[in-house]
Scaffold this motif. Structure first.
Motif, mmCIF file in Angstrom:
data_model
loop_
_atom_site.group_PDB
_atom_site.id
_atom_site.type_symbol
_atom_site.label_atom_id
_atom_site.label_comp_id
_atom_site.label_asym_id
_atom_site.label_seq_id
_atom_site.Cartn_x
_atom_site.Cartn_y
_atom_site.Cartn_z
ATOM 1 N N THR A 56 28.550 29.935 -44.654
ATOM 2 C CA THR A 56 27.513 29.096 -45.251
ATOM 3 C C THR A 56 27.518 27.669 -44.706
ATOM 4 N N ASN A 57 28.671 27.214 -44.182
ATOM 5 C CA ASN A 57 28.736 25.817 -43.761
ATOM 6 C C ASN A 57 29.909 25.616 -42.812
ATOM 7 N N LEU A 58 29.654 24.941 -41.696
ATOM 8 C CA LEU A 58 30.719 24.571 -40.767
ATOM 9 C C LEU A 58 30.818 23.053 -40.608
ATOM 10 N N GLY A 59 30.038 22.319 -41.396
ATOM 11 C CA GLY A 59 30.069 20.865 -41.297
ATOM 12 C C GLY A 59 31.232 20.265 -42.062
ATOM 13 N N GLY A 60 31.342 18.951 -41.997
ATOM 14 C CA GLY A 60 32.401 18.265 -42.722
ATOM 15 C C GLY A 60 33.746 18.407 -42.047
ATOM 16 N N THR A 61 34.793 18.225 -42.831
ATOM 17 C CA THR A 61 36.143 18.196 -42.285
ATOM 18 C C THR A 61 36.814 19.563 -42.337
ATOM 19 N N TRP A 62 37.698 19.799 -41.368
ATOM 20 C CA TRP A 62 38.557 20.994 -41.396
ATOM 21 C C TRP A 62 39.946 20.654 -41.942
ATOM 22 N N ASN A 63 40.165 19.402 -42.301
ATOM 23 C CA ASN A 63 41.470 18.973 -42.803
ATOM 24 C C ASN A 63 41.706 19.599 -44.186
ATOM 25 N N PRO A 64 42.683 20.491 -44.330
ATOM 26 C CA PRO A 64 42.881 21.173 -45.612
ATOM 27 C C PRO A 64 43.453 20.286 -46.704
ATOM 28 N N LEU A 65 43.865 19.053 -46.362
ATOM 29 C CA LEU A 65 44.425 18.143 -47.355
ATOM 30 C C LEU A 65 43.441 17.042 -47.751
ATOM 31 N N HIS A 66 42.295 17.003 -47.133
ATOM 32 C CA HIS A 66 41.314 15.941 -47.363
ATOM 33 C C HIS A 66 40.694 16.063 -48.745
ATOM 34 N N GLU A 73 35.785 29.537 -48.738
ATOM 35 C CA GLU A 73 35.394 30.405 -47.625
ATOM 36 C C GLU A 73 36.076 29.968 -46.335
ATOM 37 N N ARG A 74 36.023 28.678 -46.028
ATOM 38 C CA ARG A 74 36.632 28.183 -44.797
ATOM 39 C C ARG A 74 38.145 28.110 -44.904
ATOM 40 N N ASP A 75 38.664 27.977 -46.110
ATOM 41 C CA ASP A 75 40.105 27.990 -46.305
ATOM 42 C C ASP A 75 40.686 29.320 -45.833
ATOM 43 N N PHE A 203 43.365 10.902 -40.026
ATOM 44 C CA PHE A 203 43.388 11.840 -41.154
ATOM 45 C C PHE A 203 42.000 12.003 -41.759
ATOM 46 N N ASN A 204 41.309 10.886 -41.979
ATOM 47 C CA ASN A 204 40.040 10.911 -42.695
ATOM 48 C C ASN A 204 38.879 11.412 -41.848
ATOM 49 N N ASP A 205 38.845 10.986 -40.575
ATOM 50 C CA ASP A 205 37.654 11.229 -39.758
ATOM 51 C C ASP A 205 37.913 12.074 -38.514
ATOM 52 N N GLY A 206 39.164 12.346 -38.201
ATOM 53 C CA GLY A 206 39.470 13.006 -36.935
ATOM 54 C C GLY A 206 39.359 14.518 -36.942
ATOM 55 N N TRP A 207 39.020 15.093 -38.110
ATOM 56 C CA TRP A 207 38.998 16.553 -38.234
ATOM 57 C C TRP A 207 37.581 17.121 -38.279
ATOM 58 N N ALA A 208 36.577 16.346 -37.898
ATOM 59 C CA ALA A 208 35.211 16.864 -37.928
ATOM 60 C C ALA A 208 35.033 18.013 -36.939
ATOM 61 N N PRO A 226 27.148 22.616 -33.281
ATOM 62 C CA PRO A 226 26.838 22.179 -34.652
ATOM 63 C C PRO A 226 26.829 23.309 -35.674
ATOM 64 N N ALA A 227 26.439 24.519 -35.247
ATOM 65 C CA ALA A 227 26.345 25.634 -36.192
ATOM 66 C C ALA A 227 27.203 26.816 -35.772
ATOM 67 N N ALA A 228 28.213 26.583 -34.940
ATOM 68 C CA ALA A 228 29.049 27.703 -34.486
ATOM 69 C C ALA A 228 30.431 27.205 -34.094
ATOM 70 N N LEU A 229 31.426 28.069 -34.276
ATOM 71 C CA LEU A 229 32.794 27.803 -33.846
ATOM 72 C C LEU A 229 33.342 29.094 -33.256
#
Length: 552
Positions: A56-66, A73-75, A203-208, A226-229
């Protein structure tokens, strides 16, 4: 999901009407399985192949502690390429993942200390070893001493007083301020590379976007749009070789996912919507996989809002609401058979679950609800609405626009409570107001439903959720006996003692009624029948080395 409620409400009304015509009570339905992943032995799977998953979404951060960490779903997906120290079974029980943790020694204390031995072969995707310094940096980023790191508030690193290297770079010593009962909790979201948490900006911005050198696992990111990994087999992976050669993640909406599945461009997609499920089933080899998810619905009662300040009113509501009817209305035509949670903390898939609601006398019994209101002085009025000291028994229910579970709950509250003389006024709020916390923290509601988790740590965060003045105590109810039991629980290490204390705390919560757990949510996934060892894992973690395609 934004389906119309009309058909749902009519269907529920018909069920109630038929039940009132003298039919014998139906037996309690079987719950959804704890997991539904089409298990297949490795020798029956192809060596290679691409699994195409809609998300449903791949945007935002991938940092699991953020603080704005990835969705559930992404977890699940990140386990393919980020260190995961623990495996989770279908009952939500954690065990060390031997690919990352070779051994663990727990000394309860106090102070409690846990010593890990990291797998000697464990390395990051660039070949650098995973070492104690990575654990130390992860803890320092989120132990609360540097608020400029935007860490999630519920991680538990603040319960750790020290993390240090042991006798070698592969040994980690973790010291806890109190009990080690939930020692895995801070590390359950994984271990991050020291370089990836070296300063607040990183930590805050480097995981986009994913940097391969920050990853470790059977797969590593090979491309991102933008919409794929895209994830390919990691050349540095030391564990069991994965069956797949590539995993492709694509962001699509429900309509796009169904079309992509029909055009053979996708193999797996979310399928909560009945229309999506129908589209999947129409395709040759299309199946719906369903399991109990790690989430459930809970009604929050604002105990400062008019009649809801009366515990008799809150108890009458609990005796009048049918969680099964609410769940069926929210998930019609899906095959899902909801069951009441009947526990304040534990999901039905967890070994500690017992029906504490029944022990507390909380069950669907509207005649008893009326007696409770009678004894409390709420008398039937001429228009069917009860009155006490001139005050009509009117409560507000908030529905979240566009969220089908919330919309159903508001309608069901209004319908079911009218039969016992409680009038429900439905108000509307936006998803944004729920997501940003303004609705709950502002207290501008009477009754509202939220989605909560049945996590592997069901007794975690009790003080915040139920303690007097807790930041997530949205009912605003102070319960001294609950405070006492929560304090004893936080200090206890013995598992049997903790379960017994939790039973006592559940009894207090059923009696005081700050909130009401309703039913566990389903996990619904569409998949091709050739997809093996993946689908709806429920509470369990995914073994990405075992996921594959059945050989043709």
């Amino acid at each position: 999901m934004t389906r119309s409620l009309t058909g749902c409400a009519v269907a529920v009304a018909m069920v109630v009407l038929l039940a009132s015509c003298g039919s014998p009570p139906a037996p309690e339905p079987e719950p959804a399985p704890a997991s539904d992943i089409n298990p297949v032995a490795a020798q029956r799977l192809s060596d290679g192949g691409e699994l195409r998953i809609a998300v449903t979404n791949l945007g935002g951060t991938w940092n699991p502690l953020h603080a704005e960490r990835p969705s559930r779903e992404r977890d699940q997906l990140r386990r393919a390429f980020l260190p995961t120290l623990f495996d989770v079974d279908t009952a939500g029980v954690l065990s060390p993942d031997p690919d990352f943790l070779a051994s663990v020694d727990v000394a309860p204390g106090p102070p409690g200390q846990v010593t890990w031995q990291l797998n000697e072969d464990a390395v990051w995707a660039d070949g650098a070893p995973i070492v104690a310094e990575d654990a130390i940096a992860t803890w320092r980023a989120c132990n609360g001493e540097r608020p400029e790191f935007r860490c999630a508030s519920d991680l538990g690193f603040d319960q750790i007083t020290d993390v240090s290297q042991g006798s070698s770079p592969k040994q980690v010593k973790v010291t806890y301020a109190g009990s080690t009962a939930d020692w895995q909790r801070p590390w359950s979201h994984g271990l991050l590379r020291a370089a990836s948490v070296k300063d607040p900006q990183t930590f805050n911005d480097g995981w986009a976007s994913m940097r391969p050198e920050w990853t470790a696992g059977p797969f590593t990111p090979s491309g991102q749009e933008p919409a794929a990994l895209f994830l390919d087999r990691s050349e540095k992976w030391w564990g069991t070789p994965p069956r797949l050669s590539r995993i492709s993640l694509s962001t699509v909406d429900a309509a796009g996912g169904a079309k992509g599945f029909g055009d053979h461009l996708l193999d797996v997609l979310p399928a909560e919507d009945p229309d999506t499920q129908a589209d999947v089933r129409e395709q040759p080899g299309g199946t719906i996989r369903m399991a109990l998810s790690g989430a459930y619905r809970r009604l929050i009662f604002n105990t400062t809002a008019g009649p809801l300040s009366d515990p008799a009113v809150r108890r009458a509501i609990m005796l009048s609401i049918d969680p099964v009817a609410v769940g069926r209305a929210a998930f019609p035509d899906t095959g899902y058979q909801p069951l009441p949670m009947d526990s304040q903390f534990y999901g039905r898939h967890q070994g500690q679950w017992v029906d504490t609601a029944a022990q507390a006398g909380v069950r669907l019994d509207r005649e008893e609800a009326q007696r409770v209101l009678d004894r409390a002085g709420w008398r039937p009025g001429p228009d069917g609405v009860r009155v006490k000291d001139g005050q009509p028994l009117v409560i507000r229910a908030t529905r979240i626009a566009g969220l089908i579970t919330s919309e159903v709950e508001a309608v069901e509250l209004q319908r079911e409570l009218s039969g016992v003389g409680i009038s429900v006024q439905i108000e509307e709020a936006s998803i944004e107001e729920l997501a940003d916390g303004s609705l709950l923290s502002g207290g501008n509601f009477g009754v509202v439903g939220i989605t909560a988790d049945t996590s592997p740590f069901p007794l975690d965060g009790l003080d915040a959720r139920f303690g007097s003045g807790g930041e997530q105590n949205f009912s605003q109810l102070a319960m001294p006996e609950a405070d006492r039991l929560i304090g004893e629980l936080s200090a206890a290490s013995d598992p049997a003692q903790r379960v017994e204390l939790s039973r006592q705390l559940e009894a207090v919560l059923w009696e005081q009624a700050p909130s009401m757990p309703l039913y566990q949510l389903p996990q619904l996934v569409g998949a091709r029948d050739l997809v093996a060892n993946y689908g709806a894992p429920g509470q369990a973690s995914v073994d990405w080395t075992a996921v594959g395609l059945i050989a043709g």
